[in-house]
Design a protein around this motif. Structure first.
Motif, short mmCIF file in Angstrom:
data_model
loop_
_atom_site.label_atom_id
_atom_site.label_comp_id
_atom_site.label_asym_id
_atom_site.label_seq_id
_atom_site.Cartn_x
_atom_site.Cartn_y
_atom_site.Cartn_z
N GLN A 81 0.84 -1.20 0.00
CA GLN A 81 0.00 0.00 0.00
C GLN A 81 0.88 1.26 0.00
O GLN A 81 1.94 1.28 0.62
N LYS A 82 0.42 2.29 -0.69
CA LYS A 82 1.16 3.54 -0.72
C LYS A 82 0.82 4.39 0.50
O LYS A 82 -0.31 4.34 1.00
N LEU A 83 1.78 5.16 0.95
CA LEU A 83 1.56 6.09 2.08
C LEU A 83 2.33 7.37 1.79
O LEU A 83 3.50 7.32 1.41
N GLN A 84 1.66 8.50 1.96
CA GLN A 84 2.34 9.79 1.79
C GLN A 84 2.59 10.40 3.16
O GLN A 84 1.66 10.53 3.97
N ILE A 85 3.82 10.80 3.40
CA ILE A 85 4.16 11.52 4.63
C ILE A 85 4.59 12.92 4.21
O ILE A 85 5.51 13.08 3.41
N ILE A 86 3.88 13.91 4.71
CA ILE A 86 4.12 15.29 4.32
C ILE A 86 4.57 16.07 5.54
O ILE A 86 3.94 16.00 6.59
N LYS A 87 5.66 16.80 5.38
CA LYS A 87 6.09 17.69 6.46
C LYS A 87 5.91 19.13 6.00
O LYS A 87 6.29 19.48 4.87
N ILE A 88 5.25 19.96 6.84
CA ILE A 88 5.17 21.39 6.49
C ILE A 88 5.95 22.20 7.51
O ILE A 88 5.91 21.95 8.71
N GLY A 89 6.59 23.23 6.97
CA GLY A 89 7.46 24.08 7.79
C GLY A 89 6.70 25.20 8.47
O GLY A 89 5.53 25.47 8.18
N GLY A 90 7.42 25.83 9.38
CA GLY A 90 6.83 26.85 10.24
C GLY A 90 6.33 28.08 9.52
O GLY A 90 5.34 28.69 9.96
N LYS A 91 6.99 28.46 8.42
CA LYS A 91 6.56 29.69 7.75
C LYS A 91 5.19 29.53 7.11
O LYS A 91 4.48 30.51 6.90
N ILE A 92 4.81 28.29 6.77
CA ILE A 92 3.46 28.06 6.23
C ILE A 92 2.48 27.97 7.39
O ILE A 92 1.40 28.57 7.35
N VAL A 93 2.89 27.24 8.40
CA VAL A 93 2.02 27.04 9.56
C VAL A 93 1.66 28.36 10.24
O VAL A 93 0.55 28.53 10.75
N ASN A 94 2.61 29.30 10.21
CA ASN A 94 2.39 30.57 10.93
C ASN A 94 1.65 31.62 10.10
O ASN A 94 1.48 32.74 10.55
N ASP A 95 1.24 31.27 8.89
CA ASP A 95 0.54 32.22 8.03
C ASP A 95 -0.83 31.62 7.67
O ASP A 95 -0.92 30.65 6.92
N GLY A 96 -1.87 32.18 8.26
CA GLY A 96 -3.23 31.64 8.13
C GLY A 96 -3.62 31.33 6.69
O GLY A 96 -4.12 30.24 6.40
#
Lengths: 258, 258
Positions: A2-17
């Motif tokens: 089975q395929k699985l996607q793991i995505i990491k997002i950085g702080g500059k995206i998280v901190n901008d609504g």
């Protein structure tokens, strides 16, 4: 497998609504199963500043003392994690926010034996990850959303690098899934010239990485990010990308190769 | 029917490391399945003060504006929740910290139509609780640990009273379990004389509660706590207790009866 996607997002995206909302729109379009890992960027530092908690650095590395750890737990495992979970539920995507202490999924070891005492920083290893519950959650169509907080199984919370968490989770789950690991940040990928989004490096080998490190093209925070990403690739991860958060569902970005 | 214990602990225990450790020792001795709901007490107010966020009250009720909500999410769903989870894992008890947004377990409605605008406060109802995942977690020997943060299913986090969360979870789960609901705080139970721990009221009926409310023996914060507790008792909860956190595993405390 089975395929699985793991995505990491950085702080500059998280901190901008607005950026976060756009990212979440893209993320929800990905096929299930998927896992999200988020950083916290400078929001913990901002809160430290507002609380007059001194930010202690040693050779460019942050020292996590008790107060700094409390702030990291509040911001990463609290505000950012639950904000993302609530936004995902709106779509609706059935998200579950997790720290490494929850379900004991990510046991860590307090860093020691280094010249500098980094404080409450947790080092983690793929073979320590409790993959059983992650698989159960994914089987139930649940989206695990990990903050970068871990614990030592002795009651102590620890702060761990979010890029590392994404990489180590990928390696731990590689025996069960065919994994694509994507690091999303605010640039289109790894660039020849960091001021020029047109200078995207579409394919990056380890040798090429060494070369670009040596000549100074790749520097600062991009070096540990790529080190961590290559670490995953060396350990049976199918595909590793570095992409702009807005390009998550496209092919635009840097693909790593050994 | 299978038994289930739902325990709520108040902020004064949660905010005191030693008291919390003692409580957790007792809590881990209870038979499975069990659920923990925690308040946050004055720790959110303290953080508001340190951040120069004005605490807005209207007729003794707190108004939750955007900044106050952020603080509540950081403190309740972040620091307190993960501290408790890490301490439980030490025992080891396999705890999972949850807000109402996680797994969409506690959808809420932003309070409206009241004379005062309370801000980001969520009202909840037993028939809206998603009991499916709670049951799945309990079946896996997991201990859900709830903070008093909920959401409106439209991406907005909300602040909800922790006593109410414990009561509403109990009512929602009463069709599946024979429930004991215990409110733990820093007194031995409901007292005739709040200065005298020897004046414990061992059994409290609704009529007696009315009487003691009318003559002023029971006042302030104890009134909504008992209202909430009786609400659960009226709706098929088997047993409801108010106890000292240290007496959780004993019979000492106030038992409510209709």
């Amino acid at each position: 497998m089975q395929k699985l996607q793991i995505i990491k997002i950085g702080g500059k995206i998280v901190n901008d609504g607005q950026k976060l909302d756009r990212f979440i729109d893209h993320f929800t379009q990905l096929d299930h199963p998927k896992i999200l890992v988020h950083g916290g960027g400078n929001s913990a530092s901002r809160l430290c500043k507002n609380l007059d908690i001194p930010i202690q650095m040693n050779n460019g590395r942050r020292i996590t003392d008790t107060l700094t750890l409390d702030v990291a737990v509040m911001v990463y495992a609290g505000l950012i994690n639950k904000t993302i979970v609530a936004k995902l539920q709106e779509h609706p995507c059935n998200a579950l926010g997790l720290s490494g202490a929850d379900l004991n999924i990510i046991p860590a070891t307090k860093r020691s034996g280094t010249e500098i005492d980094y404080g409450f920083v947790g080092d983690i290893q793929a073979d320590e990850i409790n993959t059983y519950f992650i698989k159960r959650l994914l089987d139930e169509q649940i989206i695990p959303v990990f903050s970068a907080i871990t614990h030592d199984e002795q009651g102590q919370l620890l702060n761990t690098n979010a890029d590392t968490i994404a990489s180590v989770l990928a390696v731990a789950l590689a025996k069960n899934y065919e994994i694509t690991l994507t690091y999303c940040f605010e640039k289109v990928g790894v660039l020849h010239d960091e001021e020029d989004e047109g200078s995207l490096i579409k394919h990056m080998t380890m040798d090429y990485f060494s070369e670009l490190k040596d000549d100074g093209t790749i520097h600062d925070g991009m070096i540990p990010k790529l080190d961590t990403a290559f670490e995953a690739l060396k350990r049976d991860i199918d595909k590793v990308y570095i992409k702009h958060a807005q390009n998550l569902t496209t092919k635009i970005g840097t693909e790593l190769a050994l």
